[in-house]
Design a protein around this motif. Structure first.
Motif, PDB file in Angstrom:
ATOM      1  N   PRO A  23      38.336  -8.903  43.933  1.00 25.80           N
ATOM      2  CA  PRO A  23      37.557  -7.698  44.266  1.00 25.80           C
ATOM      3  C   PRO A  23      36.071  -8.010  44.143  1.00 25.80           C
ATOM      4  O   PRO A  23      35.672  -8.863  43.340  1.00 25.80           O
ATOM      5  CB  PRO A  23      38.009  -6.679  43.207  1.00 25.80           C
ATOM      6  N   ASP A  24      35.235  -7.322  44.923  1.00 25.78           N
ATOM      7  CA  ASP A  24      33.811  -7.640  44.968  1.00 25.78           C
ATOM      8  C   ASP A  24      33.155  -7.628  43.587  1.00 25.78           C
ATOM      9  O   ASP A  24      32.378  -8.522  43.248  1.00 25.78           O
ATOM     10  CB  ASP A  24      33.085  -6.653  45.888  1.00 25.78           C
ATOM     11  N   GLN A  25      33.484  -6.622  42.768  1.00 23.33           N
ATOM     12  CA  GLN A  25      32.866  -6.524  41.460  1.00 23.33           C
ATOM     13  C   GLN A  25      33.298  -7.680  40.558  1.00 23.33           C
ATOM     14  O   GLN A  25      32.482  -8.274  39.842  1.00 23.33           O
ATOM     15  CB  GLN A  25      33.221  -5.186  40.796  1.00 23.33           C
ATOM     16  N   GLN A  26      34.581  -8.031  40.605  1.00 22.68           N
ATOM     17  CA  GLN A  26      35.081  -9.133  39.780  1.00 22.68           C
ATOM     18  C   GLN A  26      34.501 -10.465  40.251  1.00 22.68           C
ATOM     19  O   GLN A  26      34.177 -11.338  39.445  1.00 22.68           O
ATOM     20  CB  GLN A  26      36.605  -9.177  39.846  1.00 22.68           C
ATOM     21  N   ARG A  27      34.351 -10.606  41.562  1.00 27.14           N
ATOM     22  CA  ARG A  27      33.740 -11.825  42.107  1.00 27.14           C
ATOM     23  C   ARG A  27      32.293 -11.949  41.610  1.00 27.14           C
ATOM     24  O   ARG A  27      31.856 -13.032  41.218  1.00 27.14           O
ATOM     25  CB  ARG A  27      33.780 -11.780  43.635  1.00 27.14           C
ATOM     26  N   SER A  37      19.280 -14.421  38.152  1.00 27.84           N
ATOM     27  CA  SER A  37      18.062 -13.694  37.798  1.00 27.84           C
ATOM     28  C   SER A  37      17.583 -12.738  38.881  1.00 27.84           C
ATOM     29  O   SER A  37      16.660 -11.953  38.637  1.00 27.84           O
ATOM     30  CB  SER A  37      16.946 -14.693  37.480  1.00 27.84           C
ATOM     31  N   ASP A  38      18.167 -12.792  40.074  1.00 30.43           N
ATOM     32  CA  ASP A  38      17.712 -11.900  41.143  1.00 30.43           C
ATOM     33  C   ASP A  38      18.228 -10.483  40.935  1.00 30.43           C
ATOM     34  O   ASP A  38      19.141 -10.241  40.130  1.00 30.43           O
ATOM     35  CB  ASP A  38      18.161 -12.424  42.509  1.00 30.43           C
ATOM     36  N   SER A  39      17.668  -9.544  41.670  1.00 30.35           N
ATOM     37  CA  SER A  39      18.051  -8.137  41.533  1.00 30.35           C
ATOM     38  C   SER A  39      19.482  -7.935  42.034  1.00 30.35           C
ATOM     39  O   SER A  39      19.987  -8.735  42.833  1.00 30.35           O
ATOM     40  CB  SER A  39      17.099  -7.256  42.338  1.00 30.35           C
ATOM     41  N   PRO A  40      20.151  -6.869  41.579  1.00 31.48           N
ATOM     42  CA  PRO A  40      21.534  -6.626  42.017  1.00 31.48           C
ATOM     43  C   PRO A  40      21.724  -6.619  43.539  1.00 31.48           C
ATOM     44  O   PRO A  40      22.660  -7.245  44.030  1.00 31.48           O
ATOM     45  CB  PRO A  40      21.864  -5.267  41.381  1.00 31.48           C
ATOM     46  N   PRO A  41      20.864  -5.942  44.324  1.00 34.28           N
ATOM     47  CA  PRO A  41      21.057  -5.999  45.786  1.00 34.28           C
ATOM     48  C   PRO A  41      20.924  -7.411  46.344  1.00 34.28           C
ATOM     49  O   PRO A  41      21.657  -7.797  47.253  1.00 34.28           O
ATOM     50  CB  PRO A  41      19.956  -5.076  46.316  1.00 34.28           C
ATOM     51  N   ARG A  52      21.554 -10.250  44.698  1.00 28.49           N
ATOM     52  CA  ARG A  52      22.738 -11.017  44.304  1.00 28.49           C
ATOM     53  C   ARG A  52      23.933 -10.641  45.168  1.00 28.49           C
ATOM     54  O   ARG A  52      24.729 -11.502  45.556  1.00 28.49           O
ATOM     55  CB  ARG A  52      23.056 -10.778  42.827  1.00 28.49           C
ATOM     56  N   GLN A  53      24.068  -9.364  45.450  1.00 31.78           N
ATOM     57  CA  GLN A  53      25.172  -8.902  46.291  1.00 31.78           C
ATOM     58  C   GLN A  53      25.099  -9.568  47.665  1.00 31.78           C
ATOM     59  O   GLN A  53      26.113 -10.034  48.198  1.00 31.78           O
ATOM     60  CB  GLN A  53      25.111  -7.384  46.424  1.00 31.78           C
ATOM     61  N   ALA A  54      23.901  -9.624  48.231  1.00 33.43           N
ATOM     62  CA  ALA A  54      23.722 -10.271  49.535  1.00 33.43           C
ATOM     63  C   ALA A  54      23.993 -11.773  49.432  1.00 33.43           C
ATOM     64  O   ALA A  54      24.592 -12.373  50.339  1.00 33.43           O
ATOM     65  CB  ALA A  54      22.307 -10.018  50.046  1.00 33.43           C
ATOM     66  N   VAL A  77      26.007 -13.340  47.296  1.00 25.93           N
ATOM     67  CA  VAL A  77      27.444 -13.575  47.146  1.00 25.93           C
ATOM     68  C   VAL A  77      28.152 -13.426  48.489  1.00 25.93           C
ATOM     69  O   VAL A  77      29.039 -14.210  48.844  1.00 25.93           O
ATOM     70  CB  VAL A  77      28.033 -12.607  46.093  1.00 25.93           C
ATOM     71  N   LYS A  78      27.750 -12.416  49.257  1.00 26.57           N
ATOM     72  CA  LYS A  78      28.346 -12.225  50.580  1.00 26.57           C
ATOM     73  C   LYS A  78      28.049 -13.415  51.482  1.00 26.57           C
ATOM     74  O   LYS A  78      28.918 -13.876  52.237  1.00 26.57           O
ATOM     75  CB  LYS A  78      27.817 -10.932  51.197  1.00 26.57           C
ATOM     76  N   THR A  79      26.826 -13.916  51.410  1.00 28.33           N
ATOM     77  CA  THR A  79      26.454 -15.080  52.220  1.00 28.33           C
ATOM     78  C   THR A  79      27.241 -16.315  51.795  1.00 28.33           C
ATOM     79  O   THR A  79      27.700 -17.095  52.642  1.00 28.33           O
ATOM     80  CB  THR A  79      24.942 -15.360  52.085  1.00 28.33           C
ATOM     81  N   LEU A  80      27.416 -16.497  50.491  1.00 25.43           N
ATOM     82  CA  LEU A  80      28.184 -17.634  49.996  1.00 25.43           C
ATOM     83  C   LEU A  80      29.628 -17.562  50.473  1.00 25.43           C
ATOM     84  O   LEU A  80      30.205 -18.575  50.926  1.00 25.43           O
ATOM     85  CB  LEU A  80      28.130 -17.686  48.471  1.00 25.43           C
ATOM     86  N   ALA A  81      30.249 -16.382  50.396  1.00 22.81           N
ATOM     87  CA  ALA A  81      31.626 -16.220  50.865  1.00 22.81           C
ATOM     88  C   ALA A  81      31.723 -16.462  52.369  1.00 22.81           C
ATOM     89  O   ALA A  81      32.679 -17.083  52.863  1.00 22.81           O
ATOM     90  CB  ALA A  81      32.138 -14.827  50.512  1.00 22.81           C
TER      91      ALA A  81
END
Length: 578
Positions: A510-514, A540-544, A546-548, A550-554
């Motif tokens: 799940p996105d949060q667990q990832r 160290s980056d902001s939550p938005p 980091r979310q972007a 992680v999506k790019t890495l996936a």
């Protein structure tokens, strides 16, 4: 007038006995005849019922005959034919009854499996679906048993369903087959790229970027003009990765000391953390600028420690280490020894100290073996494996024989990651010691009965190149109470990318667990070490942001995992073209 014979009592008794005996003999003969003829009659009856117009009767007959076919080889041809006829109807209810029975038959009659596999060559889609579903339920639907062409056909048929969500899921599943299936999937992907619903088109864009390496650039370019924003955005993002697959793996641009200092002094929490991370990219700066930065970072350390903000204090300590100010080593060591309720702060402080003083920082990292967080113990082991200092090696050897149960496993992991199986640990090589500790024999005093350190030793043996432990290690990988990072590191180190499929693959986490795994547990740093071409995720980056990231890495992993080459000498993965 007819005369009735007269019997004496003894004659009557004898006559009655003869008649009873005759009746018994007739009954016995009937029983023998029934015993011999009933199975044949029963068999004949159920065979005749295979043509019954009522589906329930046919299903019951097939159930009985399938069980009989285990012993009666003559029944196997008509039973197989009955399955095919049943699947031809394309009736979902009938298929739900036939598929479990067919899978049972394959498990109990080996020839049925071969018959069904040969039957996949049929032109009848309904029959193919039924045979494929049966093989899947029996556990044979994999690349070891089923050809790529048939596996692709199964996926393509699933992409024809009317339900939009189901169809989109089926299209995305095509990506799991990879680029080797390009010629089998190009038609179905092109058809779904033109589907009327944007949910399906979005899924098609994702699958095309994975499965069609020769035409994906052009197709993604066309999808960039789609009417739907989500489809256009995904096509643009994947096109950008195709143009420059390694762009996001490179260090950030050189930071300006003045701007970093400004953010440290007046920025919000996220801005300050980002500024601390940018210290790594400052390059050469003047002594005056360095002094101002260190003063601002010291203030952040004091603030973080006083407020119990581990992220702020730990980030500031690591930034000070990047600037090379050894005066802060005692502060780092003290922070690593305290704050029991903040294990990640302790790790960051100890790692920072190890950059400035390998001996003092190494000891601080080893002290973390005794605390409760499995994550921190494993991260400490990874950091220790990179410290080439005699005191660190001696300390890890002592930890390997520690009386503390929790310390022995991480110590073994740290020593194994040094990639020296011939390393002498007391009177034997590390490889020999780990083998003895994981060999449970009565006359082996070194055998480790405790499951947790044993799991670490198995991970360490795999890291050192012993592939014989893989099957036993699978048990620990599936155990949710065993440290996940240790297993994943061992697999990655040995050339197995399944951990990245687990973390970054579609629907795996799940996105949060990832996010927690990559950021909070710092596994993104481990991915960066093993796959240096992959995009970075900065804790160290902001939550938005980091979310972007992680999506790019996936997204990157789904597109380029097939092109990675494992360098067994360096234990790293690189893009074939890089």
């Amino acid at each position: 007038m007819m005369k009735v014979p007269q019997y004496t009592p003894s004659q009557f008794t004898k006559s009655l006995q003869r008649r009873i005996l005759t009746v018994l003999l007739v009954a016995l003969a009937a029983m023998i005849l029934g015993f011999v003829s009933f199975p044949a009659a029963r068999r004949h009856y159920f065979l005749s019922q295979l043509n019954n117009p009522q589906p329930v009767r046919r299903a019951k007959a097939l159930n009985v005959l399938t069980r009989l076919a285990v012993e009666d080889a003559d029944l196997r041809d008509p039973v197989e034919a009955a399955f095919v006829v049943g699947f031809e109807a394309g009736d979902d209810q009938m298929d739900r009854a036939l598929v479990p029975l067919a899978s049972w038959a394959m498990r109990n009659i080996p020839s049925f499996r071969d018959r069904f596999m040969v039957g996949l060559d049929t032109n009848d889609d309904a029959v193919f679906r039924g045979l494929a579903a049966s093989l899947r339920e029996a556990g044979y639907w994999n690349e070891d048993h089923i050809a790529l062409k048939e596996r692709c056909r199964w996926l393509a048929l699933r992409c024809e369903v009317a339900d939009v969500e189901q169809r989109a899921a089926a299209v995305r599943a095509l990506g799991q087959v990879g680029p080797t299936a390009e010629r089998h999937l190009i038609r179905v992907l092109l058809a779904n790229l033109k589907h009327g619903d944007p949910v399906v088109r979005l899924a098609a864009v994702e699958a095309i970027s994975i499965c069609l390496p020769r035409s994906r650039t052009q197709l993604l370019s066309e999808a960039s003009a789609d009417d739907d924003f989500a489809v256009r955005n995904e096509a643009d993002a994947r096109s950008e990765l195709l143009r420059s697959p390694t762009r996001l793996s490179a260090p950030g641009p050189r930071a300006e000391a003045a701007r970093v200092l400004e953010s440290l002094r007046g920025g919000d929490y996220d801005a300050r953390l980002q500024a601390m991370a940018h210290v790594e990219n400052l390059g050469e700066i003047s002594d005056a600028a360095k002094s101002r930065l260190i003063a601002a970072l010291k203030k952040a350390v004091d603030e973080g420690l006083s407020m119990g903000n581990g992220g702020l204090a730990g980030g500031a300590l690591e930034a000070i280490a990047a600037l090379g100010d050894r005066r802060f080593v005692p502060v780092m060591v003290d922070a690593a020894a305290g704050f029991v309720d903040q294990p990640m702060l302790r790790f960051m402080a100890a790692r920072a100290a190890s950059r400035l003083d390998a001996e003092a920082g190494g000891q601080a990292l080893m002290n973390l073996f005794g605390q409760e967080s499995d994550v921190v113990r494993d991260l400490a082991a990874v950091s220790l494996s990179r410290l080439n200092h005699p005191a660190v090696l001696a300390g890890l050897t002592l930890e390997l024989y520690s009386t503390e149960l929790e310390a022995r496993g991480p110590a073994a992991l740290a020593l194994a990651l040094r990639n020296d199986p011939d390393l002498i640990v007391r009177n034997m090589t590390l490889s020999e010691l780990l083998t003895k500790r994981t060999t449970l024999l009565k006359d082996n005093p070194l055998a480790e009965p405790e499951w947790k350190p044993r799991g670490y030793y198995l991970c360490s043996r795999l890291i050192l190149g012993d592939d014989s432990v893989r099957s036993e290690l699978d048990v620990f990988e599936m155990n949710e109470h065993f440290p996940r990072i240790a297993v994943y590191i061992a697999l990655l180190h040995s050339g197995d990318t399944s951990p990245l499929d687990m973390i970054l693959g579609q629907g795996a986490y799940p996105d949060q667990q990832r996010m927690e795994f990559l950021r909070d547990m710092r596994f993104a740093e481990i991915i960066a070490a093993y796959v240096p071409d992959a995009p970075r995720v900065a804790w160290s980056d902001s939550p938005p942001q980091r979310q972007a990231q992680v999506k790019t890495l996936a997204r990157w992993w789904s597109m380029f995992r097939w092109e990675l080459v494992f360098d067994s000498a360096a234990h790293r993965y690189h893009l074939a073209a890089s």
